[in-house]
Each structure stands twice: as structure tokens, then as C-alpha cells.
Design a protein around this motif. Structure first.
Motif, PDB file in Angstrom:
ATOM      1  N   GLU A  64     -24.524 -95.285  47.838  1.00  0.00           N
ATOM      2  CA  GLU A  64     -24.158 -96.607  47.352  1.00  0.00           C
ATOM      3  C   GLU A  64     -23.177 -96.458  46.193  1.00  0.00           C
ATOM      4  OE1 GLU A  64     -24.808 -99.575  48.442  1.00  0.00           O
ATOM      5  OE2 GLU A  64     -26.305 -99.072  49.960  1.00  0.00           O
TER       6      GLU A  64
ATOM      7  N   GLY B 150     -25.457-100.531  44.594  1.00  0.00           N
ATOM      8  CA  GLY B 150     -26.767-100.872  45.139  1.00  0.00           C
ATOM      9  C   GLY B 150     -27.298-102.109  44.445  1.00  0.00           C
TER      10      GLY B 150
ATOM     11  N   LEU C 179     -30.979-102.629  44.251  1.00  0.00           N
ATOM     12  CA  LEU C 179     -31.653-101.777  43.270  1.00  0.00           C
ATOM     13  C   LEU C 179     -31.637-102.415  41.889  1.00  0.00           C
ATOM     14  CD1 LEU C 179     -30.267 -98.229  44.148  1.00  0.00           C
ATOM     15  CD2 LEU C 179     -32.648 -98.940  44.285  1.00  0.00           C
TER      16      LEU C 179
ATOM     17  N   ALA D 206     -37.198 -95.378  46.693  1.00  0.00           N
ATOM     18  CA  ALA D 206     -35.774 -95.152  46.947  1.00  0.00           C
ATOM     19  C   ALA D 206     -35.461 -93.702  47.283  1.00  0.00           C
ATOM     20  CB  ALA D 206     -34.964 -95.581  45.723  1.00  0.00           C
ATOM     21  N   SER D 207     -34.257 -93.519  47.804  1.00  0.00           N
ATOM     22  CA  SER D 207     -33.770 -92.188  48.175  1.00  0.00           C
ATOM     23  C   SER D 207     -33.620 -91.298  46.946  1.00  0.00           C
ATOM     24  CB  SER D 207     -32.411 -92.304  48.876  1.00  0.00           C
ATOM     25  OG  SER D 207     -32.508 -93.075  50.047  1.00  0.00           O
ATOM     26  N   ASN D 208     -33.958 -90.047  47.111  1.00  0.00           N
ATOM     27  CA  ASN D 208     -33.801 -89.063  46.042  1.00  0.00           C
ATOM     28  C   ASN D 208     -32.401 -88.460  46.151  1.00  0.00           C
ATOM     29  OD1 ASN D 208     -34.246 -87.321  43.951  1.00  0.00           O
ATOM     30  ND2 ASN D 208     -35.519 -85.897  45.119  1.00  0.00           N
ATOM     31  N   THR D 209     -31.415 -89.206  45.647  1.00  0.00           N
ATOM     32  CA  THR D 209     -30.018 -88.787  45.732  1.00  0.00           C
ATOM     33  C   THR D 209     -29.413 -88.727  44.336  1.00  0.00           C
ATOM     34  OG1 THR D 209     -29.407 -91.096  46.115  1.00  0.00           O
ATOM     35  CG2 THR D 209     -29.669 -89.710  48.050  1.00  0.00           C
TER      36      THR D 209
ATOM     37  N   TRP E  47     -26.844 -90.094  43.039  1.00  0.00           N
ATOM     38  CA  TRP E  47     -26.214 -91.288  42.470  1.00  0.00           C
ATOM     39  C   TRP E  47     -27.231 -92.301  41.950  1.00  0.00           C
ATOM     40  CZ3 TRP E  47     -27.888 -95.564  45.074  1.00  0.00           C
ATOM     41  CH2 TRP E  47     -28.347 -95.376  46.375  1.00  0.00           C
ATOM     42  N   ILE E  48     -28.458 -92.218  42.431  1.00  0.00           N
ATOM     43  CA  ILE E  48     -29.397 -93.296  42.143  1.00  0.00           C
ATOM     44  C   ILE E  48     -29.893 -93.281  40.699  1.00  0.00           C
ATOM     45  CG2 ILE E  48     -31.576 -92.178  42.765  1.00  0.00           C
ATOM     46  CD1 ILE E  48     -32.255 -94.765  44.305  1.00  0.00           C
ATOM     47  N   ASP E  49     -29.996 -92.092  40.091  1.00  0.00           N
ATOM     48  CA  ASP E  49     -30.541 -92.006  38.735  1.00  0.00           C
ATOM     49  C   ASP E  49     -29.657 -92.698  37.705  1.00  0.00           C
ATOM     50  OD1 ASP E  49     -32.785 -90.655  39.540  1.00  0.00           O
ATOM     51  OD2 ASP E  49     -31.932 -88.671  39.204  1.00  0.00           O
TER      52      ASP E  49
ATOM     53  N   LYS F 108     -39.655 -91.617  44.918  1.00  0.00           N
ATOM     54  CA  LYS F 108     -38.446 -91.133  45.579  1.00  0.00           C
ATOM     55  C   LYS F 108     -38.801 -90.316  46.814  1.00  0.00           C
ATOM     56  CE  LYS F 108     -35.521 -90.829  41.465  1.00  0.00           C
ATOM     57  NZ  LYS F 108     -34.695 -89.906  40.640  1.00  0.00           N
TER      58      LYS F 108
END
Length: 350
Positions: free
Chosen positions: A272, A275, A278, A290-293, A295-297, A305
Motif C-alpha cells: 500500500e 492504506g 488502516l 494486518a500483513s507483516n510487511t 511499509w506497514i510499521d 501481524k
């Protein structure tokens, strides 16, 4: 703060989904700050804007789209033009600042999901070539995260200061009272369908939960999806007894309402730029699975995650979240910087 009043033309002719919401919010703020703004939007754009011109939803390479923008720019003589759909304009206009809002991370080289069809991959390649060729027609790029800024600057070899991180999003329009909510869904995923949104693995995860005697209600903001892999996953899960509800296309206010009444928000997307779901879930102090990627943090902090490529990992994390007596709400890590965007468009920040 006294801002310079400016005339601004926004080419949002290829907006859709979450970008429609952002375009509406930007319009409202520009008007609030006293700027004269004019939006070019697709005919299916349902929100009322202050001043807008509706055109057919031409593709990014259709000369009719560029002709419409050129006609309006010549007539309107704006101080700034914002390309809202990732691709800079095909020509520059005199005495005018040119900005591009880049908000589709899968257009960055190497980030598109491997499972996308060849025709989609070829379209992405064509857009990438256009962006590289037309980058000279943009003075400033606006992005929503440092993750995208770094990737974009490296790819296009942009100088320092050419890319500005300025995420913007409309806060919920109602007061938040998490103690007085009647949950109607166990899980809610507010997203349109695209391959990087990872709907199929989410549906397979719900089916996996069903196989392990854990039945959850999942709501998706989807109607009919003409994708064989999606239909196969959905039909298999429903035949297995899974409770998956296609809510269709609902308004932004309805998204807030459903989100507020759901036990948790699930976000299996593999990529994303921001997002929006989010951000909104964290603003509403909802648990987010959510996905453990990587960009998300930058966007939210969550204790729940999973590996987005594994339906079992998604399923186990959903079970862990929904089985806790006191679920931990996600924490939003970014702030709304709509003022920065408006200042860039008005020339105040230049």
C-alpha cells in the motif's frame, strides 16, 4: 497563518476508490483556505465538488484526456496544476507550478505482485515508462510515506527536495465511543478489488478458520468480482460454511459506520502507499490484523501481524486477536498533513 490565495487546477480524471475520498477532502480544504480550485473528475465521481468538470474516464494515455486538461489550463490559467493520478502531464504550461501526487506503490519497479496477469503487468510497465519520460514535467512529487519517497527518488533519480512526504486523510466525522458499540461483524476489510489487496488469501484464511472450528463473519466492500481466482476462493469458502458478506460499494460514511461496529479490521494487502482503511481503523481505536510487511510499521502499530502469503498464518492471527478478552487497538503513526499539501499547491511552501 495568512496563506497566499492561489488558483489551482487538479487533474483527478483517473481517480477511483480511496483516491476519490482524498480528492474530496483536498477540495474541501482548498476551498476552506480561500483558494480558487477547479477539479477535473470522471463522470462516475459521485461527490459534489466546489467547481469541477466531468469527463469520460479516459485511460492515462488517451489524447482526449490531455486535450481536455490543456483546454482548461489555457482557459483557467492556474498558478498550480496537480496531477492526481501518478503520471505527470504530457506538457508544461507557462507561469505555472506542476505537481504530481504519486499514490500507487505497485507502479514502483519490483513491487507489483508476482501473481498479476500478463496484461496487467504490461500496463504497469507502460505507465512506468510514461512516468520516467514525463518526470521533467513535475516540479514537486507528493507522496504519503517515507517508504514510497525513498523508492520513488531512487528510481527516478530525483534531487533532494523534489519529493515531499505529506499524507492526508479525512478524520472520522463522528465522536468515538468505543465502549458503546454493538459489533455486527467480526472482521471488516474496506477495500476495492486488486491483486495486491490479497482478498483471495484472506478468504482462504476464513475457510481455514472454519476447518478449525472457528467461525467468523467477514465483511468485504465488494460486489461482483470478475476474477476466476477470487470466485473460486469465495465459492469454496462459502460451500465450507464460511460467513462472508459482500457489502457492495458503500459510501465513506458507511465505511466508518461498519468499521465502528466491527470487532476488528483486517488488512491482508501485500503493498500500500498509505492504506486508508488502516489509518481510519487506528483513528477509531480498532484492533487491526494486518500483513507483516516493511511499509506497514510507518502507518500503524499493531500486535496482530501475519504472513500475507499464508492463509494459515492469517487464520491463526485472526483467531488470536478475536479470542482475546481485551483486544489491543492499533496505534496510528502518521498525522494528517493536508495543510502541507495546500501550501505546496498555493506556493506558500515553495
Amino acid at each position: 497563518m495568512n496563506r497566499k490565495r492561489a488558483s489551482i487546477l487538479v487533474d483527478a480524471s483517473n481517480s477511483g476508490g480511496g483516491s476519490n475520498i482524498l480528492a474530496q477532502y483536498l477540495n474541501d480544504k482548498l476551498v476552506e483556505f480561500g483558494h480558487s480550485c477547479f477539479f477535473v473528475v470522471p463522470k462516475q465521481f459521485t461527490k459534489e465538488l466546489n467547481r469541477s468538470y466531468q469527463i469520460n474516464s479516459f485511460g492515462p494515455f488517451d489524447p482526449r484526456r490531455q486535450a481536455a486538461i490543456e483546454k482548461l489550463a489555457t482557459q483557467y490559467k492556474p498558478d498550480s496544476i496537480l496531477s492526481f493520478g501518478n503520471i505527470p502531464l504530457r506538457k508544461r504550461f507557462p507561469n505555472c507550478r506542476h505537481l504530481t501526487f504519486f499514490h500507487n506503490a505497485y507502479l514502483l519497479p519490483g513491487l507489483a505482485p508476482k501473481a498479476i496477469p500478463l496484461r496487467v503487468r504490461l500496463r504497469i510497465l507502460a505507465i512506468q515508462l510514461s512516468i520516467k519520460f514525463l518526470k521533467v514535467n513535475t516540479d514537486t512529487w507528493i507522496v504519503q510515506t517515507n517508504f514510497v519517497k525513498g523508492r520513488l527518488a531512487k528510481w527516478l533519480r530525483l534531487e533532494d527536495g523534489k519529493v515531499v512526504v505529506a499524507p492526508f486523510f479525512r478524520p472520522p466525522q463522528f465522536s468515538i465511543d468505543a465502549q458503546n458499540i454493538n459489533h455486527k461483524l467480526d472482521l471488516f476489510y474496506p477495500s476495492n478489488f486488486s491483486y495486491h489487496k490479497n482478498h483471495c488469501n484472506l478468504i482462504r484464511a476464513i475457510s481455514w478458520c472454519q476447518d478449525h472450528n472457528q467461525r467468523f463473519t467477514l465483511g468485504l466492500t465488494l460486489g461482483e468480482v470478475a476474477d476466476p481466482s477470487f470466485q473460486s476462493a469465495l465459492n469454496s469458502a462459502i460451500s465450507n460454511g464460511a460467513d462472508i458478506r459482500l457489502l457492495g460499494t458503500i459510501s465513506h460514511d458507511q465505511v466508518f459506520s461498519v468499521m465502528r461496529e466491527s470487532k476488528a479490521v483486517v488488512f491482508p494487502s501485500v503493498l500500500e502507499t498509505l492504506g486508508l482503511g488502516l489509518v481510519e481503523a487506528a483513528t477509531l481505536k480498532k484492533p487491526v490484523v494486518a500483513s507483516n510487511t516493511n511499509w506497514i510499521d510507518e502507518i500503524v502499530s499493531t500486535d496482530y501481524k501475519f504472513d500475507p502469503s499464508s492463509p494459515e498464518s492469517i487464520g491463526r492471527t485472526i483467531i488470536r486477536c478475536l479470542s482475546e478478552e481485551e483486544q489491543k487497538p492499533a496505534i496510528r503513526r502518521i498525522e494528517d498533513k493536508i495543510d502541507v499539501v495546500c501550501d505546496l499547491l498555493s506556493g506558500y511552501a515553495c
